[in-house]
Design a protein around this motif. Structure first.
Motif, PDB file in Angstrom:
ATOM      1  N   PRO A   1      19.542  17.442 -25.449  1.00 41.54           N
ATOM      2  CA  PRO A   1      19.961  17.776 -26.822  1.00 41.54           C
ATOM      3  C   PRO A   1      19.041  17.181 -27.883  1.00 41.54           C
ATOM      4  CG  PRO A   1      21.837  17.037 -25.513  1.00 41.54           C
ATOM      5  CD  PRO A   1      20.612  16.747 -24.702  1.00 41.54           C
ATOM      6  N   GLY A   2      18.537  15.974 -27.657  1.00 42.03           N
ATOM      7  CA  GLY A   2      17.625  15.363 -28.613  1.00 42.03           C
ATOM      8  C   GLY A   2      16.334  16.149 -28.745  1.00 42.03           C
ATOM      9  N   CYS A   3      15.888  16.731 -27.637  1.00 42.68           N
ATOM     10  CA  CYS A   3      14.679  17.565 -27.687  1.00 42.68           C
ATOM     11  C   CYS A   3      14.936  18.822 -28.505  1.00 42.68           C
ATOM     12  CB  CYS A   3      14.238  17.933 -26.272  1.00 42.68           C
ATOM     13  SG  CYS A   3      13.792  16.516 -25.249  1.00 42.68           S
ATOM     14  N   LYS A   4      16.120  19.383 -28.363  1.00 41.61           N
ATOM     15  CA  LYS A   4      16.469  20.562 -29.163  1.00 41.61           C
ATOM     16  C   LYS A   4      16.518  20.205 -30.647  1.00 41.61           C
ATOM     17  CE  LYS A   4      20.143  23.921 -30.035  1.00 41.61           C
ATOM     18  NZ  LYS A   4      19.200  24.973 -30.447  1.00 41.61           N
ATOM     19  N   GLN A   5      17.053  19.041 -30.979  1.00 37.73           N
ATOM     20  CA  GLN A   5      17.094  18.620 -32.382  1.00 37.73           C
ATOM     21  C   GLN A   5      15.680  18.522 -32.951  1.00 37.73           C
ATOM     22  OE1 GLN A   5      19.302  14.955 -32.453  1.00 37.73           O
ATOM     23  NE2 GLN A   5      21.205  15.909 -31.750  1.00 37.73           N
ATOM     24  N   PHE A   6      14.780  17.942 -32.169  1.00 41.88           N
ATOM     25  CA  PHE A   6      13.391  17.857 -32.628  1.00 41.88           C
ATOM     26  C   PHE A   6      12.808  19.252 -32.828  1.00 41.88           C
ATOM     27  CE2 PHE A   6       8.838  17.885 -31.726  1.00 41.88           C
ATOM     28  CZ  PHE A   6       8.376  16.981 -32.675  1.00 41.88           C
ATOM     29  N   GLU A   7      13.028  20.139 -31.869  1.00 42.84           N
ATOM     30  CA  GLU A   7      12.493  21.498 -31.975  1.00 42.84           C
ATOM     31  C   GLU A   7      13.092  22.244 -33.157  1.00 42.84           C
ATOM     32  OE1 GLU A   7      10.055  23.073 -30.378  1.00 42.84           O
ATOM     33  OE2 GLU A   7       9.611  21.171 -29.399  1.00 42.84           O
ATOM     34  N   ASP A   8      14.389  22.099 -33.379  1.00 44.26           N
ATOM     35  CA  ASP A   8      15.041  22.802 -34.486  1.00 44.26           C
ATOM     36  C   ASP A   8      14.417  22.423 -35.825  1.00 44.26           C
ATOM     37  OD1 ASP A   8      16.718  24.066 -32.728  1.00 44.26           O
ATOM     38  OD2 ASP A   8      18.469  22.794 -33.148  1.00 44.26           O
ATOM     39  N   VAL A   9      14.043  21.164 -35.961  1.00 41.49           N
ATOM     40  CA  VAL A   9      13.504  20.680 -37.235  1.00 41.49           C
ATOM     41  C   VAL A   9      11.998  20.916 -37.334  1.00 41.49           C
ATOM     42  CG1 VAL A   9      13.138  18.627 -38.664  1.00 41.49           C
ATOM     43  CG2 VAL A   9      15.335  18.967 -37.488  1.00 41.49           C
ATOM     44  N   PHE A  10      11.282  20.754 -36.235  1.00 37.71           N
ATOM     45  CA  PHE A  10       9.818  20.672 -36.324  1.00 37.71           C
ATOM     46  C   PHE A  10       9.058  21.853 -35.731  1.00 37.71           C
ATOM     47  CE2 PHE A  10      11.143  16.258 -36.747  1.00 37.71           C
ATOM     48  CZ  PHE A  10      10.330  15.808 -37.778  1.00 37.71           C
ATOM     49  N   HIS A  11       9.700  22.752 -34.998  1.00 41.02           N
ATOM     50  CA  HIS A  11       8.899  23.739 -34.264  1.00 41.02           C
ATOM     51  C   HIS A  11       8.087  24.634 -35.195  1.00 41.02           C
ATOM     52  CE1 HIS A  11      11.907  26.901 -35.078  1.00 41.02           C
ATOM     53  NE2 HIS A  11      10.970  27.751 -34.719  1.00 41.02           N
ATOM     54  N   LYS A  12       8.629  24.989 -36.344  1.00 40.61           N
ATOM     55  CA  LYS A  12       7.869  25.837 -37.274  1.00 40.61           C
ATOM     56  C   LYS A  12       6.632  25.103 -37.789  1.00 40.61           C
ATOM     57  CE  LYS A  12       8.360  28.555 -41.521  1.00 40.61           C
ATOM     58  NZ  LYS A  12       9.293  28.978 -42.613  1.00 40.61           N
ATOM     59  N   THR A  13       6.800  23.854 -38.169  1.00 42.45           N
ATOM     60  CA  THR A  13       5.675  23.056 -38.670  1.00 42.45           C
ATOM     61  C   THR A  13       4.642  22.821 -37.575  1.00 42.45           C
ATOM     62  OG1 THR A  13       7.116  21.938 -40.258  1.00 42.45           O
ATOM     63  CG2 THR A  13       5.039  20.849 -39.722  1.00 42.45           C
ATOM     64  N   VAL A  14       5.101  22.482 -36.388  1.00 42.36           N
ATOM     65  CA  VAL A  14       4.194  22.237 -35.268  1.00 42.36           C
ATOM     66  C   VAL A  14       3.385  23.492 -34.954  1.00 42.36           C
ATOM     67  CG1 VAL A  14       4.105  21.785 -32.780  1.00 42.36           C
ATOM     68  CG2 VAL A  14       5.540  20.360 -34.256  1.00 42.36           C
ATOM     69  N   ASN A  15       4.057  24.635 -34.913  1.00 40.70           N
ATOM     70  CA  ASN A  15       3.354  25.886 -34.607  1.00 40.70           C
ATOM     71  C   ASN A  15       2.346  26.242 -35.693  1.00 40.70           C
ATOM     72  OD1 ASN A  15       4.882  26.044 -32.307  1.00 40.70           O
ATOM     73  ND2 ASN A  15       6.236  27.666 -33.041  1.00 40.70           N
ATOM     74  N   GLN A  16       2.701  26.027 -36.948  1.00 40.59           N
ATOM     75  CA  GLN A  16       1.769  26.323 -38.051  1.00 40.59           C
ATOM     76  C   GLN A  16       0.531  25.447 -37.977  1.00 40.59           C
ATOM     77  OE1 GLN A  16       4.127  25.810 -41.579  1.00 40.59           O
ATOM     78  NE2 GLN A  16       4.866  27.952 -41.607  1.00 40.59           N
ATOM     79  N   LEU A  17       0.729  24.158 -37.759  1.00 44.56           N
ATOM     80  CA  LEU A  17      -0.409  23.243 -37.677  1.00 44.56           C
ATOM     81  C   LEU A  17      -1.313  23.596 -36.494  1.00 44.56           C
ATOM     82  CD1 LEU A  17       1.432  19.894 -38.495  1.00 44.56           C
ATOM     83  CD2 LEU A  17      -0.281  21.040 -39.931  1.00 44.56           C
ATOM     84  N   ALA A  18      -0.701  24.015 -35.388  1.00 52.02           N
ATOM     85  CA  ALA A  18      -1.499  24.408 -34.231  1.00 52.02           C
ATOM     86  C   ALA A  18      -2.256  25.704 -34.506  1.00 52.02           C
ATOM     87  CB  ALA A  18      -0.593  24.563 -33.014  1.00 52.02           C
TER      88      ALA A  18
END
Length: 258
Positions: free
Chosen positions: A101-118
């Protein structure tokens, strides 16, 4: 008492003593055999448990005993799945479990930013897939989902399927991802992923051994939990290190400036 009678009594005593010695030896042999039988029974039960555990691991994937990495895996031992351009000025390392669940929380908040930076070439991401929840709560969903994600990497669709797995993550106590059929149905949400090659990879557990190798590497690392998130080798996410998408962008920009 005549000499003959004395000899008869002595012989009787001797015969009785001999019989007692025989009975004592027989009893000792019985106790020894009983102990041996008990040991054999324990070993048989232990052997049965060992076979069961081994069979359970084998049942999770037909060919998963070898640590076959997915296509394009990088890093020491080929244990990381990369996203983004090689040579980017910053590297984000993520240790994650698809049941966590903690990994999902991180993904929910950061996946858009992480993907954009990549996508913009500012940061490269290296994903390490582990199976903590399988160990803590039982089941095989962490390994099964990670294997399916590695199969998606073989098809060049890791990131899209990775995000689908988190969007549809079951409750932590429900081992839904242990079912290959569920993982294959979720592939329908990624255009072009649900192919015969992908289905065979998932059902055969082609990368199970690689997932277990990645998990063992995580255990040796000393990191306490998932998600573990590092920027250029430094931990940047956790209870004592608050992080926001904007802060991550600033940190990556600073890394680019050197």
């Amino acid at each position: 008492m005549s000499q003959k009678n004395r000899q008869g009594k002595r012989s009787a005593r001797e015969r009785l003593q001999e019989q007692r010695e025989k009975d004592k030896a027989r009893g000792k042999r019985k106790r020894t055999l009983g102990m041996v039988g008990a040991v054999i029974a324990v070993l048989a039960v232990a052997g049965g448990v060992g076979v069961f555990a081994t069979k359970a691991n084998q049942d999770s994937g037909k060919s998963g005993s070898s640590a076959e990495p997915p296509r394009g895996a990088v890093g020491k031992g080929d244990l990381a799945v990369p996203a983004g351009k090689r040579g980017a000025p910053a590297t984000l390392t993520v240790y994650e479990d698809f049941r966590c669940p903690g990994c999902k929380q991180f993904e929910d908040v950061f996946h858009k930013t992480v993907n954009q930076l990549a996508d913009r070439g500012r940061m490269r991401v290296e994903y390490h897939l582990v199976a903590i929840i399988d160990g803590n709560l039982g089941g095989t969903g962490s390994v099964r989902a990670a294997n399916a994600a590695a199969c998606a990497q073989d098809a060049g669709k890791f990131r899209a399927y990775h995000d689908v797995l988190y969007r549809h993550q079951p409750e932590e106590t429900r081992d839904t991802y242990a079912k290959n059929a569920r993982l294959i149905r979720l592939a329908d949400k990624v255009p072009g992923l649900n192919t015969a090659a992908f289905r065979t990879c998932v059902e055969d557990g082609r990368h199970d051994g690689w997932v277990r190798k990645s998990h063992a590497d995580f255990n040796r690392s000393g990191f306490p939990s998932t998600p573990t998130v590092l920027l250029d080798g430094k931990s940047i996410y956790g209870p004592d290190t608050p992080l926001s998408p904007n802060k991550l962008k600033r940190m990556v920009a600073a890394a680019a400036r050197g």
